[in-house]
Design a protein around this motif. Sequence first.
Motif: not given
Length: 305
Positions: A67-88
Amino acid sequence: MDHRAITLQRMQVFCAVYEHGSFSAAARALSISQPTVSKHLRDLERALGLSLFTLDQGRITPSAEAGWLYHQSKFLSEGVRELSKRIDKYRMGAERQLSVGCVGMLTRSHLPQAVSHLMRQMPDLELNLWMQTAVEQLSAIRAGQIDLGFCVGMVDCAELHATRIGRGKLVMMTPDEAAPPDMMHVTPDNIAQFGAAIDVPFDRPLGKLFHSWLDNRGLHDSGGRIVAYSLQVMVPLAQHLRRTVVIDSFSASAVSDATMRLIPLNPEVSFDVLAISARPLGQIEPARLLARTMQGLLQPPAAPR
């Protein structure tokens, strides 16, 4: 702890398992196999020295550390998704610049209509436009200064990608008083009877076509000769000076002066309209869309049935 083992892919897998609550759902979300998900999690736990999930009767439960790790690293997953959208979006041209050169004859109507259509499809596109001669466009494309050029006539576009998107032709515009009322066309042999004219340079694409048609007759020896290096000035010059000029069919279609006649050349002199780029148009989506729209606008109207 081996920091090199904490990879972006392993963190993505961890976040997917935490969000979806199962290995299989995470695998589907990431389009990878379930054994791959399991391996990435084992490797991540080993690298971190933490236990992230417990398995009980086929259900997984995240640990407090997870739970602690997820809240610390959630921005990574969201950032990758956003980056993928921007690349498309970038691949489709929505977040890039497009620089275009165009000969003057197509800037009055065709290019504005095509640009309007393109911007409705790609409202975030930054578009840079220049009115340039064919020579200027070819030089700019080779130098990487523009992405797409619209040229006409005989152009040397070796090592570039040229696509024919339309056809035009040359016509003679002359004052009413200079042409017999029953004249249906003009030939190289009788063009000299129209007297002093406004000429187009023989080293320009349309000039090459016209002077080839003349075959060393007519305008070369006419007195009071004016050579115009821009099609934009040829029509108003002809109107004000009451002189004959040979122009393209696109410029001729915009002439509204009832005292000037448009007479076809015989034999007919036609020319290609080209979309030219350094790379294939399929690799530059906004350029492909703009060229395709221009092609549609350049097609002759269908004959009535």
